[in-house]
Design an enzyme around this catalytic site. Structure first.
Site, short mmCIF file in Angstrom:
data_model
loop_
_atom_site.label_atom_id
_atom_site.label_comp_id
_atom_site.label_asym_id
_atom_site.label_seq_id
_atom_site.Cartn_x
_atom_site.Cartn_y
_atom_site.Cartn_z
CG HIS A 73 -1.62 -1.22 1.51
ND1 HIS A 73 -1.26 -2.09 2.52
CD2 HIS A 73 -2.69 -1.78 0.89
CE1 HIS A 73 -2.09 -3.13 2.52
NE2 HIS A 73 -2.95 -2.96 1.55
CG HIS A 75 0.99 3.30 4.57
ND1 HIS A 75 0.43 2.97 5.77
CD2 HIS A 75 1.00 2.17 3.82
CE1 HIS A 75 0.12 1.67 5.77
NE2 HIS A 75 0.46 1.17 4.60
CG HIS A 91 -4.03 1.70 3.71
ND1 HIS A 91 -4.82 0.67 3.27
CD2 HIS A 91 -3.01 1.11 4.38
CE1 HIS A 91 -4.31 -0.48 3.67
NE2 HIS A 91 -3.21 -0.23 4.34
CG HIS A 99 -8.43 -2.07 2.50
ND1 HIS A 99 -7.30 -1.57 1.87
CD2 HIS A 99 -8.28 -3.41 2.54
CE1 HIS A 99 -6.51 -2.59 1.55
NE2 HIS A 99 -7.08 -3.70 1.95
CG HIS A 108 -7.95 2.95 1.40
ND1 HIS A 108 -7.27 2.25 2.36
CD2 HIS A 108 -9.17 3.21 1.91
CE1 HIS A 108 -8.05 2.10 3.41
NE2 HIS A 108 -9.21 2.67 3.16
CG ASP A 111 -6.69 0.01 -0.94
OD1 ASP A 111 -5.96 0.04 0.07
OD2 ASP A 111 -7.93 0.08 -0.89
CG HIS A 145 1.26 -4.45 5.26
ND1 HIS A 145 1.09 -3.87 6.49
CD2 HIS A 145 0.92 -3.50 4.34
CE1 HIS A 145 0.65 -2.64 6.34
NE2 HIS A 145 0.55 -2.38 5.04
NE ARG A 162 2.08 0.34 9.11
CZ ARG A 162 1.65 1.58 9.10
NH1 ARG A 162 2.52 2.58 8.96
NH2 ARG A 162 0.37 1.86 9.23
#
Length: 171
Positions: A73, A75, A91, A99, A108, A111, A145, A162
Protein backbone atom coordinates in the site's frame (compact mmCIF):
# COMPACT_ATOMS: atom_id res chain seq x y z
CA UNK A 1 28.52 33.10 -34.07
CA UNK A 2 25.41 33.80 -36.15
CA UNK A 3 25.22 30.14 -37.15
CA UNK A 4 25.09 29.12 -33.47
CA UNK A 5 22.08 31.38 -32.83
CA UNK A 6 20.26 29.90 -35.82
CA UNK A 7 20.65 26.40 -34.37
CA UNK A 8 19.15 27.18 -30.95
CA UNK A 9 15.51 27.50 -32.14
CA UNK A 10 15.86 24.22 -34.05
CA UNK A 11 17.26 22.39 -31.00
CA UNK A 12 14.45 23.78 -28.82
CA UNK A 13 11.82 22.67 -31.34
CA UNK A 14 13.30 19.16 -31.55
CA UNK A 15 13.33 18.88 -27.76
CA UNK A 16 9.66 19.85 -27.60
CA UNK A 17 8.78 17.27 -30.25
CA UNK A 18 10.64 14.52 -28.39
CA UNK A 19 8.40 15.04 -25.34
CA UNK A 20 5.15 14.94 -27.30
CA UNK A 21 3.21 11.94 -28.46
CA UNK A 22 1.23 9.43 -26.39
CA UNK A 23 1.04 10.77 -22.88
CA UNK A 24 2.83 14.06 -23.66
CA UNK A 25 4.98 15.33 -20.82
CA UNK A 26 3.44 12.80 -18.39
CA UNK A 27 4.98 9.91 -20.35
CA UNK A 28 8.32 10.75 -18.68
CA UNK A 29 7.00 11.46 -15.15
CA UNK A 30 8.32 9.12 -12.50
CA UNK A 31 9.17 8.49 -8.88
CA UNK A 32 11.04 5.92 -6.82
CA UNK A 33 11.02 4.54 -3.29
CA UNK A 34 14.03 2.69 -1.87
CA UNK A 35 12.71 0.00 0.47
CA UNK A 36 14.27 -0.36 3.90
CA UNK A 37 13.48 -3.13 6.35
CA UNK A 38 11.61 -2.37 9.53
CA UNK A 39 13.14 -3.51 12.83
CA UNK A 40 13.67 -7.28 12.92
CA UNK A 41 13.20 -7.75 9.16
CA UNK A 42 15.62 -8.02 6.25
CA UNK A 43 13.62 -6.73 3.28
CA UNK A 44 15.42 -4.61 0.68
CA UNK A 45 14.51 -3.37 -2.77
CA UNK A 46 12.85 -0.57 -4.67
CA UNK A 47 9.56 0.52 -6.17
CA UNK A 48 9.57 2.60 -9.35
CA UNK A 49 6.49 4.55 -10.42
CA UNK A 50 6.18 5.63 -14.06
CA UNK A 51 3.27 7.57 -15.55
CA UNK A 52 2.15 6.36 -19.00
CA UNK A 53 -0.79 8.51 -20.05
CA UNK A 54 -3.67 7.69 -17.68
CA UNK A 55 -1.94 4.57 -16.36
CA UNK A 56 0.51 4.42 -13.46
CA UNK A 57 3.02 1.61 -13.91
CA UNK A 58 4.42 0.28 -10.62
CA UNK A 59 7.57 -1.87 -10.82
CA UNK A 60 8.62 -3.57 -7.61
CA UNK A 61 11.81 -5.50 -6.86
CA UNK A 62 12.30 -6.81 -3.34
CA UNK A 63 14.14 -9.54 -1.47
CA UNK A 64 14.07 -10.86 2.09
CA UNK A 65 10.33 -11.54 2.22
CA UNK A 66 8.63 -14.73 3.31
CA UNK A 67 7.30 -16.73 0.35
CA UNK A 68 3.72 -15.93 -0.62
CA UNK A 69 1.40 -12.93 -0.64
CA UNK A 70 2.11 -9.55 0.98
CA UNK A 71 -0.12 -6.52 1.38
CA UNK A 72 1.27 -3.55 -0.52
CA UNK A 73 0.00 0.00 0.00
CA UNK A 74 0.85 3.65 -0.34
CA UNK A 75 0.64 5.31 3.08
CA UNK A 76 -0.21 8.92 3.87
CA UNK A 77 3.12 10.26 5.14
CA UNK A 78 6.58 10.16 3.56
CA UNK A 79 8.16 9.13 6.86
CA UNK A 80 9.76 5.75 7.53
CA UNK A 81 11.67 6.85 10.64
CA UNK A 82 9.83 4.72 13.25
CA UNK A 83 11.35 1.24 13.78
CA UNK A 84 7.99 -0.32 12.78
CA UNK A 85 7.25 2.31 10.07
CA UNK A 86 4.18 3.51 12.00
CA UNK A 87 5.41 7.04 11.18
CA UNK A 88 4.11 6.45 7.63
CA UNK A 89 0.54 6.73 8.98
CA UNK A 90 -2.45 4.92 7.51
CA UNK A 91 -3.28 4.10 3.91
CA UNK A 92 -3.36 7.07 1.55
CA UNK A 93 -7.11 7.66 1.33
CA UNK A 94 -7.96 11.26 0.35
CA UNK A 95 -11.54 10.37 -0.65
CA UNK A 96 -12.39 8.56 2.62
CA UNK A 97 -13.34 5.31 0.91
CA UNK A 98 -13.28 1.80 2.41
CA UNK A 99 -10.29 -0.48 1.85
CA UNK A 100 -10.65 -2.72 -1.20
CA UNK A 101 -9.06 -4.02 -4.37
CA UNK A 102 -7.28 -1.36 -6.42
CA UNK A 103 -9.33 0.00 -9.29
CA UNK A 104 -12.70 -0.76 -7.69
CA UNK A 105 -15.07 2.10 -6.89
CA UNK A 106 -14.67 1.42 -3.17
CA UNK A 107 -10.96 1.40 -2.45
CA UNK A 108 -8.30 3.67 -1.02
CA UNK A 109 -6.18 5.61 -3.50
CA UNK A 110 -3.21 3.83 -1.86
CA UNK A 111 -4.56 0.29 -2.30
CA UNK A 112 -2.31 -1.68 -4.65
CA UNK A 113 -2.24 -5.30 -5.83
CA UNK A 114 -0.56 -7.53 -3.28
CA UNK A 115 2.97 -8.67 -3.95
CA UNK A 116 3.73 -12.36 -4.32
CA UNK A 117 7.19 -13.50 -3.24
CA UNK A 118 8.70 -16.63 -4.75
CA UNK A 119 10.08 -19.58 -2.74
CA UNK A 120 13.29 -17.62 -2.09
CA UNK A 121 11.42 -14.54 -0.83
CA UNK A 122 12.01 -12.43 -3.94
CA UNK A 123 9.52 -10.27 -5.81
CA UNK A 124 9.85 -8.85 -9.28
CA UNK A 125 6.44 -7.53 -10.23
CA UNK A 126 4.87 -4.95 -12.52
CA UNK A 127 1.35 -3.61 -11.96
CA UNK A 128 -0.74 -1.06 -13.82
CA UNK A 129 -3.06 1.25 -11.90
CA UNK A 130 -5.73 3.65 -13.10
CA UNK A 131 -7.42 6.43 -11.16
CA UNK A 132 -4.14 7.61 -9.57
CA UNK A 133 -1.08 9.38 -10.89
CA UNK A 134 2.56 9.52 -9.93
CA UNK A 135 2.00 13.05 -8.61
CA UNK A 136 -0.58 11.70 -6.13
CA UNK A 137 2.08 9.47 -4.55
CA UNK A 138 5.16 11.73 -4.43
CA UNK A 139 5.92 12.59 -0.82
CA UNK A 140 4.01 9.57 0.52
CA UNK A 141 5.49 6.21 1.50
CA UNK A 142 5.06 2.68 0.25
CA UNK A 143 4.73 -0.20 2.72
CA UNK A 144 5.09 -3.96 2.31
CA UNK A 145 3.26 -5.97 4.97
CA UNK A 146 4.07 -9.37 6.48
CA UNK A 147 0.95 -11.13 5.15
CA UNK A 148 -1.51 -11.12 2.29
CA UNK A 149 -4.30 -8.57 1.89
CA UNK A 150 -7.86 -9.89 2.23
CA UNK A 151 -9.20 -6.65 0.64
CA UNK A 152 -12.13 -6.76 3.08
CA UNK A 153 -10.97 -6.06 6.64
CA UNK A 154 -11.23 -2.33 7.40
CA UNK A 155 -9.23 -0.24 7.20
CA UNK A 156 -6.08 -2.23 6.40
CA UNK A 157 -6.90 -5.56 4.77
CA UNK A 158 -5.54 -7.60 7.70
CA UNK A 159 -2.08 -7.64 6.12
CA UNK A 160 -0.11 -7.78 9.36
CA UNK A 161 3.01 -5.96 10.44
CA UNK A 162 4.96 -3.57 8.23
CA UNK A 163 8.14 -5.30 7.04
CA UNK A 164 9.48 -2.62 4.68
CA UNK A 165 9.00 1.08 4.06
CA UNK A 166 10.21 3.52 1.41
CA UNK A 167 9.58 7.23 0.88
CA UNK A 168 8.32 8.02 -2.64
CA UNK A 169 10.41 10.76 -4.25
CA UNK A 170 10.29 12.34 -7.72
CA UNK A 171 12.86 10.86 -10.04
Amino acid sequence: MKKMWLCLPIVAALSACAGSGAGGANAMAGAEAVLKATQGNSVAGSVVFRQEGNTLVVMTQASGLTPGAHGFHVHEFGDCSAPDASSAGGHFNPMGKPHGKPGQADSHAGDMPELVADAKGNVRQMDRLTGVSVNDFIGKSVIIHAGGDDYKTQPTGNSGARVACGVIAAK
